[in-house]
Design an enzyme around this catalytic site. Structure first.
Site, PDB file in Angstrom:
ATOM      1  CG  HIS A   1       4.041  25.844  -4.271  1.00  0.00           C
ATOM      2  ND1 HIS A   1       3.086  25.762  -5.251  1.00  0.00           N
ATOM      3  CD2 HIS A   1       4.926  24.849  -4.510  1.00  0.00           C
ATOM      4  CE1 HIS A   1       3.380  24.764  -6.071  1.00  0.00           C
ATOM      5  NE2 HIS A   1       4.487  24.189  -5.638  1.00  0.00           N
TER       6      HIS A   1
ATOM      7  CB  SER B   1       4.829   8.817  -2.106  1.00  0.00           C
ATOM      8  OG  SER B   1       3.869   8.262  -1.220  1.00  0.00           O
ATOM      9  CD  GLU B   2       4.005  14.751  -0.851  1.00  0.00           C
ATOM     10  OE1 GLU B   2       4.775  15.381  -1.604  1.00  0.00           O
ATOM     11  OE2 GLU B   2       3.016  14.079  -1.264  1.00  0.00           O
TER      12      GLU B   2
ATOM     13  CG  ASP C   1       1.325  24.729   0.497  1.00  0.00           C
ATOM     14  OD1 ASP C   1       2.444  24.966   0.990  1.00  0.00           O
ATOM     15  OD2 ASP C   1       0.509  25.611   0.214  1.00  0.00           O
ATOM     16  CE1 TYR C   2       3.289  21.017  -3.135  1.00  0.00           C
ATOM     17  CE2 TYR C   2       5.469  20.025  -3.074  1.00  0.00           C
ATOM     18  CZ  TYR C   2       4.564  20.898  -3.648  1.00  0.00           C
ATOM     19  OH  TYR C   2       4.950  21.641  -4.722  1.00  0.00           O
TER      20      TYR C   2
END
Length: 337
Positions: free
Chosen positions: A129, A59-60, A85-86
């Site tokens: 990514h 969970s960023e 990217d996340y």
């Protein structure tokens, strides 16, 4: 001096920072027991224990939000978002909380947090990514944004970022993790093959944030760039036979305008080069500032070279990147302008 890859230099920076200051904590996705997907935190949990280096849920938003709270409490969190990217679920925490902590509290609280993110393409990671989102952070007042181009700077800049009292976004070019990279690769660097890339002082040192470096001296034109593209710019100058001066920004914000402007005023020509998409990329800001400050010194318009304005291509990513052929041909054109 010790030869290190960028991965080894980043791991060494973590180790030294944690050894010097018990308030430094490291956490994120797979950074503890496994040592990170790219091994940048290998051995830290074993050495410093699971209270100071630990895994977080996927969970960023939660990872960065917890880091903001820790920083306000007085700790110095270094959090890893597994790929740049996340970071989008965490963007609100970065912008609305971390970046504004000092200002909204009138200096009563600060946010001494580092958010580390592997960035850019070159490993056939596909659309989710491989992104280069640095412009999203340089636009935000209250954030510092750092992108190293070599192991020595990666270590020194990361140590300076950890010591900084305000939030720092630390973007790590994946193509440079294991190297060597001479700017001419036509295939992905294989991250599992480790090759020494640079001499690094094994002791503690900081590379000041906000100071650019002259990666290659020259008189004909200036290339302003950062990260992986520093190596592409050097290779392009050699291929084009142009005496180009290559400025490695190292820190995008705060920006070392003095070094950039002095170089452009000397050469009279300028290329702004980055891997990210052209439109609204950080190069647009660079070009605008250079045009305003160096107008009467310029022999030609400032030229931007960047990734194409398309979603990140998977099979064609090596055509997407600015490479020596594209950059060298534009150098020759600029010299004729």
């Amino acid at each position: 001096m010790t030869q290190m890859t960028m991965i080894a230099a980043i791991q060494n920076a973590h180790d030294l920072a944690m050894g010097r200051d018990d308030d430094v904590v490291v956490f994120g996705e797979d950074v503890g027991y496994f040592g990170g997907v790219f091994r940048c935190t290998a051995g830290l949990q074993e050495k410093y224990g699971p209270d100071r280096c630990f895994d977080a849920p996927i969970s960023e938003l939660g990872i960065v939000g917890a880091g903001v709270g820790m920083a306000a409490y007085g700790l110095k969190p270094v959090v890893e978002v597994q790929f740049a990217d996340y970071m989008y679920p965490a963007y609100d925490q970065i912008v609305s909380e971390a970046a504004r902590m000092r200002y909204r509290s009138a200096g009563e609280f600060t946010c001494p947090m580092v958010v580390r993110m592997p960035s850019g393409g070159g490993i056939w990671g596909g659309q989710t990514h491989s992104q280069s989102p640095e412009a999203l952070f340089t636009h935000v007042a209250g954030l510092k944004t750092v992108i190293p181009s070599n192991p020595k700077d990666a270590k020194g800049l990361l140590l300076a970022a950890i010591a900084d009292p305000d939030p720092v976004i630390f973007l790590e070019p994946k193509r440079l993790y294991n190297g060597p990279f001479d700017g001419h690769h036509d295939r992905p660097v294989q991250p599992w093959k480790k090759h020494p890339l640079g001499d690094v002082d094994p002791e503690y040192y900081e590379t000041p944030l906000g100071r650019a470096a002259v990666a290659r001296a020259g008189e004909d034109l200036t290339v302003v760039t950062y990260g992986t593209m520093v190596h592409v710019a050097i290779a392009s100058a050699e291929e084009a036979g142009v005496d180009a001066e290559v400025i490695d920004l190292r820190t995008l914000m705060p920006l070392d305008t003095a070094t950039v402007m002095a170089s452009v005023q000397k050469t009279g020509r300028c290329i702004v080069l980055h891997e990210a998409t052209l439109t609204s990329g950080f190069g647009a800001e660079l070009a605008a500032q250079i045009q305003a400050e160096c107008f009467y010194h310029l022999e030609a318009p400032v030229l931007r070279i960047a990734g194409w304005d398309t979603p990140y291509p998977h099979a064609q990513e090596w055509a997407y990147f600015p490479g020596p052929d594209r950059v060298a041909s534009n150098m020759k054109k600029l010299m004729e302008a």
